[in-house]
Design a protein around this motif. Sequence first.
Motif, PDB file in Angstrom:
ATOM      1  N   LEU A  43      -2.268   2.628   3.238  1.00  0.00           N
ATOM      2  CA  LEU A  43      -3.145   1.268   2.764  1.00  0.00           C
ATOM      3  C   LEU A  43      -3.294   1.577   1.285  1.00  0.00           C
ATOM      4  O   LEU A  43      -3.120   0.693   0.253  1.00  0.00           O
ATOM      5  N   SER A  44      -3.966   2.667   0.727  1.00  0.00           N
ATOM      6  CA  SER A  44      -4.346   2.841  -0.600  1.00  0.00           C
ATOM      7  C   SER A  44      -3.183   3.109  -1.408  1.00  0.00           C
ATOM      8  O   SER A  44      -3.183   2.778  -2.804  1.00  0.00           O
ATOM      9  N   ARG A  46      -0.401   1.346  -1.181  1.00  0.00           N
ATOM     10  CA  ARG A  46       0.205   0.245  -1.504  1.00  0.00           C
ATOM     11  C   ARG A  46      -0.761  -0.883  -2.060  1.00  0.00           C
ATOM     12  O   ARG A  46      -0.262  -1.906  -2.487  1.00  0.00           O
ATOM     13  N   ALA A  47      -1.892  -0.574  -2.162  1.00  0.00           N
ATOM     14  CA  ALA A  47      -3.044  -1.669  -2.752  1.00  0.00           C
ATOM     15  C   ALA A  47      -2.973  -1.572  -4.114  1.00  0.00           C
ATOM     16  O   ALA A  47      -2.533  -0.472  -4.759  1.00  0.00           O
ATOM     17  N   LEU A  97      -1.632  -0.680  10.079  1.00  0.00           N
ATOM     18  CA  LEU A  97      -1.295  -0.884   8.774  1.00  0.00           C
ATOM     19  C   LEU A  97      -1.197  -2.701   8.411  1.00  0.00           C
ATOM     20  O   LEU A  97      -1.882  -3.331   7.579  1.00  0.00           O
ATOM     21  N   MET A  98      -0.343  -3.560   9.437  1.00  0.00           N
ATOM     22  CA  MET A  98      -0.289  -4.891   9.206  1.00  0.00           C
ATOM     23  C   MET A  98      -1.595  -5.471   9.476  1.00  0.00           C
ATOM     24  O   MET A  98      -1.912  -6.294   8.824  1.00  0.00           O
ATOM     25  N   ARG A 101      -3.875  -4.933   6.405  1.00  0.00           N
ATOM     26  CA  ARG A 101      -3.376  -5.749   5.164  1.00  0.00           C
ATOM     27  C   ARG A 101      -3.777  -7.150   5.186  1.00  0.00           C
ATOM     28  O   ARG A 101      -4.288  -7.925   4.405  1.00  0.00           O
ATOM     29  N   ARG A 102      -3.374  -7.750   6.686  1.00  0.00           N
ATOM     30  CA  ARG A 102      -3.464  -9.194   6.643  1.00  0.00           C
ATOM     31  C   ARG A 102      -5.073  -9.536   6.765  1.00  0.00           C
ATOM     32  O   ARG A 102      -5.227 -10.527   6.412  1.00  0.00           O
ATOM     33  N   ARG A 105      -6.309  -9.105   3.450  1.00  0.00           N
ATOM     34  CA  ARG A 105      -5.778 -10.224   2.432  1.00  0.00           C
ATOM     35  C   ARG A 105      -6.514 -11.478   2.794  1.00  0.00           C
ATOM     36  O   ARG A 105      -6.866 -12.331   1.671  1.00  0.00           O
ATOM     37  N   ARG A 116      -3.516  -6.935  -4.611  1.00  0.00           N
ATOM     38  CA  ARG A 116      -2.316  -6.535  -3.794  1.00  0.00           C
ATOM     39  C   ARG A 116      -3.112  -5.772  -2.679  1.00  0.00           C
ATOM     40  O   ARG A 116      -3.952  -4.869  -3.012  1.00  0.00           O
ATOM     41  N   VAL A 117      -2.909  -6.142  -1.579  1.00  0.00           N
ATOM     42  CA  VAL A 117      -3.303  -5.128  -0.330  1.00  0.00           C
ATOM     43  C   VAL A 117      -1.964  -4.958   0.404  1.00  0.00           C
ATOM     44  O   VAL A 117      -1.245  -5.570   0.784  1.00  0.00           O
TER      45      VAL A 117
END
Length: 117
Positions: A43-44, A46-47, A97-98, A101-102, A105, A116-117
């Motif tokens: 996550l970090s 992609r964020a 992860l999904m 993120r959701r 977000r 961006r997350v």
Amino acid sequence: MSIELTSREELDRALSNDEPVIIEYYDPNNSLSNFFSEVVKELSKRADSRLLFCKINIKSHPELAEGVEKAPVLRVFYKREIIFEQKGCFRNFELDLMVLRRGIRSVFEKINLRFRV
């Protein structure tokens, strides 16, 4: 990359940030917690780089883990307030992860934060 917080001073400094702060509470002796750490690491990556990622070992520093009885837990703070919290995980990397993120977000959108997350 996550910053390991080991003192109240470090935690206070992290939370004084004007941007959201994501804190993972973990137990290094717990396999589920170790799995979740890998999810948070991804996550970090992609964020948004403006987001601060930190981690707290709840066994070594229980005084910094107020309200956390069992790892893994992930909290997002904004202006010193918890705006998102997830306890536990599904033990499925892509699903975890999904969901993170959701969830994050969705909270960001509700309070009009653009990251961006």
